[in-house]
Design an enzyme around this catalytic site. Structure first.
Site: not given
Length: 365
Positions: A27, A122, A351, A353
């Site tokens: 997020h 959010d 990780a 991505q």
């Protein structure tokens, strides 16, 4: 605590505050990219985060995010605790909603002092909508996922009224939602499966809050999801007579580089030594938490497959503070890491991505 990256500006720009949950890289990263997009339009942006007192990993990630985004300011609200009216044993998603709600008094104080021209929240911070309304600040939602998820959220109260059963009880019965293909009821998100759960109640509330906002900013574009877009803008996803919020498509937002700083993530160096298209990447996102039993089953399946793998693992719910970071063996079947060390790599929590998926050694995910 505020991290002020912006240099002195003799011509003050309008300020936009973006409010996001702490401890959720999935997020925070698109939140920062939205902030950079707004800065490019001549606005000033402060990203406000809120979380609980135990979000140590989230704090470490935030430090890297701050360093990598010099055009943005960041402000951390004081650590919050769950409100007393929240029942024990609620889902992870419900906890994120509730920690944001617990931070509302501090958010109100910050907004009063900052006097922003707009507030962007959010969806996990949906309880802040009434703070923006109370202070007369135009408030928008930011969906980091896709247009289809907005359409489904808007339509959820309609589905809720059409049946008295939980999705879990409906099993393979198809759920029909405008703009989406039919979905087996028991394939819905875990937070929605039980009709009377705290998390399902919060998502139903979110649907109403979306309709009361100034609009929904979504990390997608209309050409990627024309059916879902058409369903929303045609007011097919809300009760007749209920206002449909304006939809603003601004994505996909893709960060140009990792927020871990100049240092390359160690898993990329491991990938450099693997054959082309030989590695399967397992990464389930911020909410991809499995029980200890499920984690061991995934590990057993990987070992039996003989497949090369890179696995970003999140600790099972409730285990975050019970095991030291270097005691990975306790998460997996005995000897798993030793037996798979020549063809597998495990990284904890996160990780990079984008870099992983772009690497030539990765053949699937």
């Amino acid at each position: 605590m505020t991290f002020q990256n912006n240099s002195h500006d003799d011509n003050p720009r309008k300020l936009v505050v973006i409010y996001a949950p702490l401890g959720m890289p999935g997020h925070l990263i698109p939140t920062a990219e939205l902030g950079n997009l707004l800065v490019a339009q001549g606005l000033q942006v402060t990203v406000v985060t809120a979380g609980d007192a135990d979000q140590g990993a989230g704090g470490s990630f935030l430090a890297g995010l701050v360093a990598a985004n010099p055009s943005l300011s960041f402000h951390c609200l004081p650590a919050a605790t769950l409100p007393s009216d929240v029942p024990a044993g609620i889902s992870f998603e419900a906890k994120v909603f509730e920690f944001a709600r617990a931070s509302n008094p501090d958010l109100r104080d910050f907004l009063r002092s900052a006097s922003p021209a707009a507030l962007v929240i959010d969806f996990f911070c949906s309880s802040a909508l009434h703070i923006g309304t109370e202070l007369g600040i135009p408030t928008y939602f930011f969906y980091i996922t896709c247009i289809a998820s907005v359409a489904l959220c808007l339509y959820q109260p309609v589905i809720h009224e059409q049946t008295t059963l939980s999705f879990r009880d409906l099993g393979a019965v198809l759920v029909h939602s405008p703009g989406l293909p039919p979905i087996p009821a028991d394939h819905m998100a875990a937070a929605l499966l039980d009709r009377d759960s705290w998390s399902n109640k919060l998502f139903l509330d979110l649907s109403e809050q979306l309709c009361n906002s100034q609009g929904v900013i979504v990390n997608s574009c209309r050409s990627l999801e024309p059916r879902a877009t058409a369903a929303i803008v045609s007011s097919l996803c809300t009760f007749p007579g209920r206002r449909t919020p304006p939809l603003y498509c601004v994505g996909p937002l893709v960060k140009p580089e990792e927020y871990a700083g100049a240092k390359r993530h160690e898993c990329l160096a491991w990938l450099d030594g693997q054959p082309k298209a030989s590695v399967v990447f397992l990464c389930f996102g911020s909410l991809g938490r499995f029980s200890a039993k499920q984690t061991k089953q995934i590990a057993a399946g990987l070992e039996t497959s003989g497949q090369r793998f890179l696995w970003a693992v999140r600790r099972p719910p409730g285990d975050e503070h019970q095991l030291p970071d270097d005691d990975l063996d306790a998460l997996f079947p005995e000897g798993f890491l030793q037996r798979t060390r020549d063809r597998g790599r495990v990284v904890m929590s996160w990780a990079p991505q984008r870099e992983v998926l772009a690497h030539g050694a990765v053949g699937g995910s």
